[in-house]
Design a protein around this motif. Structure first.
Motif, PDB file in Angstrom:
ATOM      1  N   GLY A  49       7.090 -38.443   5.895  1.00  0.00           N
ATOM      2  CA  GLY A  49       6.665 -38.557   7.286  1.00  0.00           C
ATOM      3  C   GLY A  49       7.389 -39.676   8.014  1.00  0.00           C
ATOM      4  O   GLY A  49       6.838 -40.277   8.932  1.00  0.00           O
ATOM      5  N   ILE A  52       7.923 -39.185  11.798  1.00  0.00           N
ATOM      6  CA  ILE A  52       6.669 -39.306  12.547  1.00  0.00           C
ATOM      7  C   ILE A  52       6.343 -40.778  12.786  1.00  0.00           C
ATOM      8  O   ILE A  52       5.996 -41.196  13.895  1.00  0.00           O
ATOM      9  N   LYS A  53       6.477 -41.583  11.730  1.00  0.00           N
ATOM     10  CA  LYS A  53       6.183 -43.009  11.869  1.00  0.00           C
ATOM     11  C   LYS A  53       7.174 -43.669  12.828  1.00  0.00           C
ATOM     12  O   LYS A  53       6.794 -44.509  13.653  1.00  0.00           O
ATOM     13  N   GLN A  56       6.407 -42.600  16.475  1.00  0.00           N
ATOM     14  CA  GLN A  56       5.188 -43.235  16.972  1.00  0.00           C
ATOM     15  C   GLN A  56       5.471 -44.686  17.352  1.00  0.00           C
ATOM     16  O   GLN A  56       5.008 -45.175  18.383  1.00  0.00           O
ATOM     17  N   ASN A  74       9.835 -33.020  13.285  1.00  0.00           N
ATOM     18  CA  ASN A  74       8.551 -33.702  13.523  1.00  0.00           C
ATOM     19  C   ASN A  74       8.707 -34.838  14.516  1.00  0.00           C
ATOM     20  O   ASN A  74       7.904 -35.008  15.439  1.00  0.00           O
ATOM     21  N   GLN A  77       9.177 -33.520  18.047  1.00  0.00           N
ATOM     22  CA  GLN A  77       7.934 -33.052  18.679  1.00  0.00           C
ATOM     23  C   GLN A  77       7.199 -34.213  19.344  1.00  0.00           C
ATOM     24  O   GLN A  77       6.677 -34.093  20.453  1.00  0.00           O
ATOM     25  N   ILE A  78       7.187 -35.369  18.665  1.00  0.00           N
ATOM     26  CA  ILE A  78       6.489 -36.532  19.208  1.00  0.00           C
ATOM     27  C   ILE A  78       7.250 -37.098  20.403  1.00  0.00           C
ATOM     28  O   ILE A  78       6.661 -37.431  21.439  1.00  0.00           O
ATOM     29  N   ALA A  81       6.748 -34.919  23.356  1.00  0.00           N
ATOM     30  CA  ALA A  81       5.400 -35.079  23.932  1.00  0.00           C
ATOM     31  C   ALA A  81       5.317 -36.347  24.764  1.00  0.00           C
ATOM     32  O   ALA A  81       4.592 -36.419  25.755  1.00  0.00           O
TER      33      ALA A  81
END
Lengths: 124, 149
Positions: A49, A52-53, A56, A74, A77-78, A81
């Motif tokens: 992940g 993702i981290k 973020q 992934n 996608q973040i 967004a």
């Protein structure tokens, strides 16, 4: 405006690290003053992940745009967004990346690359 | 009696041994062959059981579902998750269900009780009988990968 660049080091001499999820640092550069702030990327040491981290952490830095080599689905996608513009640059110094950005020479990244590409496609 | 056929390496003959063991023993009594390969169960290709597909059991893991009315984007769930299955940004919460290991920790640490665990299908278990096995019915139970992955 501030631009985030994925880098190997902590100043404008550092080279761009093309791997968004696994780069060691995010270099946040003020376009007017060229002042830099460095944030270590939490994805660099993540078992999984990582993208993702990294995404973020990056979205909390107040960057107007991100410049990197590639990012996986992934992370993408973040970042999408969060409404962050992503552009691609070659492995040159952060200083040169900024010059290229100002000249409008950087292509946008509109789709994610493959997963785990920063690990040469392997999970481990 | 239960006989387990296993190997640390693929392609060594597990299916060959298990299928032939089952065939050799079918005269001895009721035989049940369980194909526990979660990626590519293939014993059914050799034995061709009559799979009663409406009896398939769904295999699920619990994954988080966020109640957006209760969530205040504090980010504690994402901080807790060791697998990156949750990301909290200013614009909202994103879940990555394929990364979730079903520990339930996010639901426990959420101060607003905004997370509940819901089942996510990851596979099915199918079972069926084998005709022509002389002493009673032989059964074959196999796990199969889900199209929902």
């Amino acid at each position: 405006m501030k631009i985030a660049i994925t880098t190997n080091g902590t100043d404008l001499q550092s080279s761009l690290d093309p791997r968004f999820g696994r780069c060691p640092y995010f270099l946040l550069v003020d376009l007017e003053t060229l002042e830099c702030e460095t944030t270590p990327n939490p994805g660099a040491s993540a078992g999984g992940g990582a993208g993702i981290k990294a995404a973020q952490a990056l979205t909390g830095l107040g960057a107007g745009a991100l410049i990197t080599g590639q990012c996986g689905p992934n992370a993408y996608q973040i970042l999408e967004a969060a409404g962050l513009r992503i552009m691609q640059a070659p492995v040159v110094s952060a200083r040169e990346v900024i010059e290229m950005y100002k000249r409008g020479d950087l292509a946008p990244i509109n789709t994610p690359g493959g997963a785990h590409q920063g690990m040469q496609g392997r999970v481990r | 009696m239960v006989i387990a056929v296993l190997s640390g390496k693929g392609g060594t003959g597990k299916t060959t041994v298990a299928v032939n063991l089952a065939l050799s023993l079918k005269e001895q009594g009721r035989i049940i062959l369980v194909d526990a390969d979660v990626e590519e169960p293939n014993a059914a290709l050799y034995l061709k059981p009559d799979l009663a597909l409406d009896e398939a059991i769904l295999v699920t893991v619990p994954v988080p579902e966020i109640d957006r009315e209760l969530c205040d984007y504090c980010g504690r769930c994402a901080d807790f998750c060791q697998y990156g299955a949750l990301a909290v940004i200013a614009e909202g919460v994103l879940t990555f269900q394929e990364l979730c290991h079903g520990c339930g920790g996010c639901a426990l640490v959420c101060p607003k009780k905004a997370i509940r665990e819901v089942p996510r299908q990851i596979g099915t278990v199918e079972r069926g009988g084998l005709k022509g096995w002389s002493s009673g019915r032989g059964g074959s139970i196999s796990a199969s990968p889900s199209p929902y992955r």
